[in-house]
Design an enzyme around this catalytic site. Structure first.
Site: not given
Length: 538
Positions: A110, A145-146, A203, A280-281, A290
Site C-alpha cells: 500500500g 515514517d511516511g 507526481r 507493486d511497481n 515509482d
C-alpha cells in the site's frame, strides 16, 4: 469538436474530482497507525503537515497542460503541494495494494508515504491524479515514517520529466517542495543512519493503480472488490474495449500486456534500468512508475543493476527487465482468473501479445537507432544480435555510442571503404571506457558489417542522420548528474537542478553549450554513493 479551455489557476484554487474515492470501496482511517486493512481499496487519510514548505522546482509544461499556474516560493499553493492545506474539493487517500517483491509474495503493502489529493482536469478534458510522495504516515506505512528525503524526491522529479521528454511512457512530476524538516535515513542499510533534508514530490498520472492493487484482493478472496476495481479501470481508462464482461476482461489483459511491452521496449532502447520491478511497481496503464533506485546504462553491461539490494541475484538487471515484466504479467493473469468464466487459459493470449509486441517493438526501435528502414529480415536480426553481443563485450557507453553512430552513419553513406577505420576509431574514442579494457575487435567487426548494410539504404544521408538523431538521445539523466544536483540543492542551490531540467526537456537536440552534461561518467563517479549504485532507502 474542440478541446475545452480552462483558466489557469493555482493548485489550491482548482476543483478536484475524486472518481476513485467515489466509485471504489474505502474506509475513513481512524488513525495513522500501521495495520491491515481488509475489504477496502483505499483509506481516506490527510497528509501530515510539515514545518516550512517552500518550492524548489516546478514543471512548467506539465503545469500548463493541467491548467495550473506556477506558485510563489511560499504560500497556499505550496501548502497544498506539501500536504499542509487540504481544500474542500480534495478527498485525500492512500491506496491499498500488495505485491511480489524480488519474486516473493509480500502481502499487504500500500501507499506507505504517498497520499493522493484527487484528480484535476487538464486542458484537453482528461483527468489526472495528483499524489504527494512523502506526505506522512498512512495505515500502510508499516514500520516507516511516511516521509521522503530530498535526494530521492529530486531524483523522482527529474527522472519522471526526463523520461517523458525522451518519449518513454511514464508518470509525471509537477513540483518538488522542501519541507523544512529533517528525515533520518540509512542510505545503504549499513548502520549509518543520519538526518537528511526532507522533501515532497507531487507526481501525476491518470491513475496510480498497479498490478498489486488487484493481487491483494484475489489473495484474500475479495472477488467482489476485484471485479469492482477492474470495472472501474476499464470504464475510466480503457473505454474503447466496451462494457466490462468476461470477454472484455480478456481483451483488457491483452491491452495491459501490449502497453507493458511497449514501455519495456522503450526502457531497453534508451538504456534505462528501473531497479525494482516488483509487481507493486507495475502500472496498470503501462507507465513507468515509482522511480527509486533507477539508473542509466553507461558501460553496456546487461547484468548491471543500480540497486544494491539486488546485487545478490541481479533479478532486476538491465538484461532481465524484459523477462521480469513477463513474469509480473503472469502474476497479474493469475490474479484475474476469478473474473474469467471461460477457459482461463485464454489469459495466455495476453502473455503472447506481450512477447510479440516486445519483439516487434524492440526490433523496430533498434533498426531506427541504426538508421535502417529497408526490410532485410534475417540479416537485420543477425546484425542486431551481434551488436548487443559486441556492446556487452566492449562495455562502451550506450548513449554516446548510438549518438556518435548517428553522425558516423551520415559520413559512412558518402565515404569510401578506406574511411571506415577512421570513423570507427572516432566512435571508439568517444564511447569506450579505457579503465574497462581496450578489446574492440567484436565491435570493430560489427561496424564493418553495419557499414555494408547501411549502404543498402535508399534514403539520403541527411535523412538517415536526422532520423537517427531523433531516436538516439544525447542527454540522459546519468546518476552522477542527478547526484550533483542533489548535493547543490542540499546547500540551497537549485541552479544545477534547473539547468539539468532545461537540458533534459530536449534530449535529442545538440545544445552544444551543454556538452558537459553529455559526457561519459567520470572515473570518480564509478564508486561514489548515489552516482553508480543506490538502495531502496529514501
Amino acid at each position: 469538436m474542440s478541446s475545452p479551455t480552462l483558466s489557469i489557476a493555482p493548485v489550491d484554487q482548482v476543483t478536484f474530482h475524486n472518481s476513485l474515492v467515489d466509485e471504489l470501496r474505502g474506509e475513513v482511517a481512524p488513525n495513522k497507525l500501521p495495520r491491515q486493512v481488509p475489504g477496502y481499496h483505499y483509506s481516506r487519510i490527510d497528509p501530515t503537515p510539515v514545518r516550512d514548505p517552500h518550492l524548489l522546482a516546478w514543471a512548467d509544461d506539465l503545469a500548463a497542460y493541467l491548467g495550473l499556474s506556477c506558485p510563489s516560493e511560499r504560500g497556499p499553493a505550496v501548502d497544498a503541494l506539501a500536504g499542509n492545506l487540504v481544500t474542500d474539493s480534495m478527498k485525500p487517500f492512500a491506496a491499498r495494494y500488495g505485491g511480489h517483491q524480488f519474486g516473493n509474495w509480500a502481502g499487504q503493502l500500500g501507499d506507505g508515504r504517498a497520499i493522493s489529493l484527487g484528480e484535476v482536469k487538464a486542458t484537453d478534458g482528461s483527468n489526472w491524479e495528483i499524489q504527494l510522495k512523502g506526505a506522512g504516515p498512512t495505515p500502510y506505512s508499516r514500520r516507516a515514517d511516511g516521509r521522503a528525503v530530498l535526494r530521492s524526491s529530486l531524483r523522482e522529479f527529474l527522472c519522471s520529466e526526463a523520461m517523458h521528454y525522451l518519449g518513454v511512457p511514464t508518470t509525471r512530476a509537477l513540483s518538488l517542495v522542501a519541507t523544512g524538516d529533517e528525515v533520518v535515513r540509512d542510505m545503504f542499510y549499513d548502520g549509518n543512519a543520519r538526518p537528511e533534508p526532507g522533501a515532497i514530490v507531487a507526481r501525476v498520472a491518470p491513475t496510480f493503480v498497479r498490478f498489486g492493487s488487484f493481487q491483494i484482493l484475489t489473495s484474500l478472496g475479495e472477488i467482489d472488490n476485484l471485479r469492482t476495481l477492474a470495472d472501474y479501470i476499464i470504464r475510466q481508462y480503457y473505454p474503447e474495449l466496451g462494457a466490462p464482461s468476461p470477454e472484455v476482461y480478456l481483451r483488457w489483459f491483452e491491452e495491459v500486456s501490449r502497453r507493458t511491452a511497449v514501455m519495456v521496449a522503450h526502457w531497453m532502447s534508451v538504456g534505462f534500468v528501473h531497479g525494482v520491478m516488483n509487481t507493486d511497481n507495475m502500472s496498470i496503464l503501462g507507465l513507468t512508475i515509482d522511480y527509486g533506485p533507477y539508473g542509466w546504462l553507461e558501460p553496456y553491461d546487461p547484468d548491471w543493476t543500480p540497486n544494491t539490494t539486488d546485487f545478490g541475484s541481479r533479478r532486476y538487471a538491465f538484461g532481465q527487465q524484459t523477462n521480469v515484466a513477463l513474469w509480473n504479467l503472469f502474476q497479474l493473469a493469475r490474479t484475474l482468473t476469478p473474473l474469467v468464466t471461460t477457459d482461463v487459459q485464454e489469459l495466455n493470449k495476453g502473455l503472447d501479445v506481450y512477447r510479440t509486441t516486445l519483439a516487434e517493438t524492440q526490433q523496430y526501435m533498434m533498426l531506427r537507432k541504426l538508421g535502417l528502414t529497408a526490410q532485410n529480415g534475417d540479416e537485420d536480426r543477425a546484425l542486431l544480435d551481434s551488436l548487443t553481443d559486441a556492446l556487452a563485450e566492449t562495455q562502451v557507453d550506450m548513449t554516446i555510442f548510438f549518438r556518435q553512430l548517428s553522425h558516423a552513419a551520415y559520413r559512412l553513406l558518402s565515404a569510401t571503404d578506406h574511411a571506415i577505420q577512421p570513423l570507427f576509431d572516432e566512435l571508439w574514442s568517444a564511447a569506450s571506457y579505457p579503465e574497462l579494457g581496450t578489446e574492440q575487435e567484436a565491435l570493430q567487426h560489427w561496424f564493418g558489417r553495419y557499414a555494408a548494410r547501411l549502404r543498402q539504404e535508399t534514403v539520403g544521408a541527411e535523412a538517415v542522420r536526422d532520423d537517427m538523431l531523433g531516436v538516439n538521445p544525447k542527454y540522459v539523466l546519468r546518476n552522477y548528474l542527478a547526484q550533483q544536483a542533489i548535493e547543490a540543492a542540499e546547500t540551497g542551490d537549485v541552479s544545477v537542478l534547473n539547468r539539468l531540467m532545461d537540458v533534459l526537456k530536449t534530449p535529442y537536440a545538440e545544445q552544444p553549450e551543454h556538452d558537459d552534461l553529455a559526457a561519459k561518467r567520470p572515473a570518480w563517479a564509478s564508486t561514489k554513493p548515489g552516482c553508480a549504485t543506490l538502495s531502496c532507502s529514501s
